[in-house]
Design a protein around this motif. Structure first.
Motif, PDB file in Angstrom:
ATOM      1  N   MET A 225       0.797  -1.225   0.000  1.00  0.00           N
ATOM      2  CA  MET A 225       0.000   0.000   0.000  1.00  0.00           C
ATOM      3  C   MET A 225       0.833   1.280   0.000  1.00  0.00           C
ATOM      4  O   MET A 225       0.431   2.277  -0.608  1.00  0.00           O
ATOM      5  N   ASN A 226       1.970   1.282   0.668  1.00  0.00           N
ATOM      6  CA  ASN A 226       2.776   2.502   0.756  1.00  0.00           C
ATOM      7  C   ASN A 226       3.220   3.033  -0.606  1.00  0.00           C
ATOM      8  O   ASN A 226       3.149   4.243  -0.841  1.00  0.00           O
ATOM      9  N   PRO A 227       3.674   2.188  -1.525  1.00  0.00           N
ATOM     10  CA  PRO A 227       4.072   2.712  -2.836  1.00  0.00           C
ATOM     11  C   PRO A 227       2.912   3.359  -3.601  1.00  0.00           C
ATOM     12  O   PRO A 227       3.122   4.334  -4.330  1.00  0.00           O
ATOM     13  N   LEU A 228       1.708   2.846  -3.442  1.00  0.00           N
ATOM     14  CA  LEU A 228       0.546   3.434  -4.105  1.00  0.00           C
ATOM     15  C   LEU A 228       0.332   4.866  -3.624  1.00  0.00           C
ATOM     16  O   LEU A 228       0.194   5.795  -4.425  1.00  0.00           O
ATOM     17  N   LEU A 229       0.339   5.061  -2.321  1.00  0.00           N
ATOM     18  CA  LEU A 229       0.149   6.397  -1.757  1.00  0.00           C
ATOM     19  C   LEU A 229       1.300   7.318  -2.162  1.00  0.00           C
ATOM     20  O   LEU A 229       1.082   8.491  -2.488  1.00  0.00           O
ATOM     21  N   THR A 230       2.509   6.791  -2.170  1.00  0.00           N
ATOM     22  CA  THR A 230       3.672   7.580  -2.593  1.00  0.00           C
ATOM     23  C   THR A 230       3.502   8.039  -4.030  1.00  0.00           C
ATOM     24  O   THR A 230       3.717   9.216  -4.349  1.00  0.00           O
ATOM     25  N   ARG A 231       3.106   7.125  -4.901  1.00  0.00           N
ATOM     26  CA  ARG A 231       2.889   7.475  -6.316  1.00  0.00           C
ATOM     27  C   ARG A 231       1.818   8.550  -6.462  1.00  0.00           C
ATOM     28  O   ARG A 231       1.974   9.512  -7.212  1.00  0.00           O
ATOM     29  N   GLU A 232       0.718   8.374  -5.743  1.00  0.00           N
ATOM     30  CA  GLU A 232      -0.399   9.312  -5.859  1.00  0.00           C
ATOM     31  C   GLU A 232      -0.022  10.728  -5.409  1.00  0.00           C
ATOM     32  O   GLU A 232      -0.447  11.702  -6.021  1.00  0.00           O
ATOM     33  N   LEU A 233       0.761  10.831  -4.348  1.00  0.00           N
ATOM     34  CA  LEU A 233       1.041  12.137  -3.755  1.00  0.00           C
ATOM     35  C   LEU A 233       2.369  12.747  -4.181  1.00  0.00           C
ATOM     36  O   LEU A 233       2.665  13.883  -3.801  1.00  0.00           O
ATOM     37  N   SER A 234       3.150  12.046  -4.966  1.00  0.00           N
ATOM     38  CA  SER A 234       4.472  12.546  -5.357  1.00  0.00           C
ATOM     39  C   SER A 234       4.584  12.845  -6.846  1.00  0.00           C
ATOM     40  O   SER A 234       5.682  13.014  -7.356  1.00  0.00           O
ATOM     41  N   GLN A 235       3.462  12.908  -7.529  1.00  0.00           N
ATOM     42  CA  GLN A 235       3.486  13.197  -8.960  1.00  0.00           C
ATOM     43  C   GLN A 235       3.936  14.631  -9.191  1.00  0.00           C
ATOM     44  O   GLN A 235       3.612  15.516  -8.404  1.00  0.00           O
ATOM     45  N   PRO A 236       4.653  14.882 -10.290  1.00  0.00           N
ATOM     46  CA  PRO A 236       4.984  16.275 -10.613  1.00  0.00           C
ATOM     47  C   PRO A 236       3.720  17.038 -11.016  1.00  0.00           C
ATOM     48  O   PRO A 236       2.712  16.440 -11.380  1.00  0.00           O
ATOM     49  N   GLY A 237       3.818  18.344 -10.927  1.00  0.00           N
ATOM     50  CA  GLY A 237       2.673  19.172 -11.311  1.00  0.00           C
ATOM     51  C   GLY A 237       1.877  19.614 -10.102  1.00  0.00           C
ATOM     52  O   GLY A 237       2.355  19.556  -8.964  1.00  0.00           O
ATOM     53  N   PRO A 238       0.638  20.060 -10.324  1.00  0.00           N
ATOM     54  CA  PRO A 238      -0.195  20.526  -9.213  1.00  0.00           C
ATOM     55  C   PRO A 238      -0.355  19.441  -8.151  1.00  0.00           C
ATOM     56  O   PRO A 238      -0.606  18.281  -8.470  1.00  0.00           O
ATOM     57  N   ALA A 239      -0.206  19.836  -6.890  1.00  0.00           N
ATOM     58  CA  ALA A 239      -0.253  18.866  -5.795  1.00  0.00           C
ATOM     59  C   ALA A 239      -1.642  18.734  -5.175  1.00  0.00           C
ATOM     60  O   ALA A 239      -2.029  17.656  -4.729  1.00  0.00           O
ATOM     61  N   LEU A 240      -2.399  19.816  -5.143  1.00  0.00           N
ATOM     62  CA  LEU A 240      -3.700  19.784  -4.475  1.00  0.00           C
ATOM     63  C   LEU A 240      -4.688  18.816  -5.122  1.00  0.00           C
ATOM     64  O   LEU A 240      -5.403  18.108  -4.402  1.00  0.00           O
ATOM     65  N   PRO A 241      -4.746  18.715  -6.454  1.00  0.00           N
ATOM     66  CA  PRO A 241      -5.634  17.709  -7.046  1.00  0.00           C
ATOM     67  C   PRO A 241      -5.278  16.280  -6.614  1.00  0.00           C
ATOM     68  O   PRO A 241      -6.172  15.446  -6.428  1.00  0.00           O
TER      69      PRO A 241
END
Length: 194
Positions: free
Chosen positions: A66-82
């Motif tokens: 589960m941790n890598p999924l959350l990391t991927r979701e929240l560490s994408q480049p670009g706008p962070a709030l979406p």
């Protein structure tokens, strides 16, 4: 000459994880594990230790998935709030989903069932929550730096609020038959990011 294992320890651990996730620690007996894994009690003890040891290994496996999924979701480049909004909404949708809601999240389940009286379980729960909080905080700091989040907002306090909300969504979803309850709560919390 040592005997070779006649089962796949990795697959058996995954199977144990699924059983513990579905039933919980206390409601899963060694007999249940023997039957579900399709291996003998002696093999379980020799490979994983006792039931508690097996549960802790399963909990660690859950975190590794589960941790890598959350990391991927929240560490994408670009706008962070979406991305933050999408994660909160995903938690709400999973908590409202009829097929998933009754099993909830293994970390949340462990927090409720074992953490109050098991220091190893509590430590694993805390590490999982610290990881999620750190990812949320980092995303919110980025959002603030990029002008997406107002300057008067405290990214650390918001990250903690969202973490508590997300865990609460999991607990509420397990017991509530009203999906609007978790969806509405998530949407109300997300207004704090505007």
């Amino acid at each position: 000459m040592a005997r070779t294992k006649e089962f796949d320890p990795d697959a058996a651990l995954q199977s144990a994880l699924e059983l513990f996730w579905e039933r919980g620690y206390e409601a899963t007996s060694m007999a249940d594990l023997v039957e579900h894994l399709g291996i003998g009690r002696a093999s379980i003890y020799a490979t994983y230790g006792n039931k508690r040891d097996l549960y802790m290994k399963a909990l660690d496996r859950y975190g590794e998935a589960m941790n890598p999924l959350l990391t991927r979701e929240l560490s994408q480049p670009g706008p962070a709030l979406p991305a933050v909004r999408a994660v909160v909404r995903r938690f709400a949708e999973e908590a409202a989903d009829e097929a998933r809601r009754t099993i909830g999240c293994l970390v949340t389940n462990t927090a409720a069932e074992l953490a109050p009286h098991d220091t190893a379980a509590a430590r694993r729960v805390e590490l999982s929550w610290e990881h999620a909080e750190t990812l949320l905080h980092s995303a919110l700091v980025r959002a603030q730096a990029q002008g997406e989040l107002p300057e008067d907002r405290d990214p650390r306090a918001l990250a903690r609020m969202l973490l508590v909300l997300m865990q609460g969504l999991r607990v509420t979803g397990k017991a509530s038959s009203d999906p609007a309850r978790v969806r509405d709560a998530a949407e109300q919390a997300l207004t704090l990011l505007d």
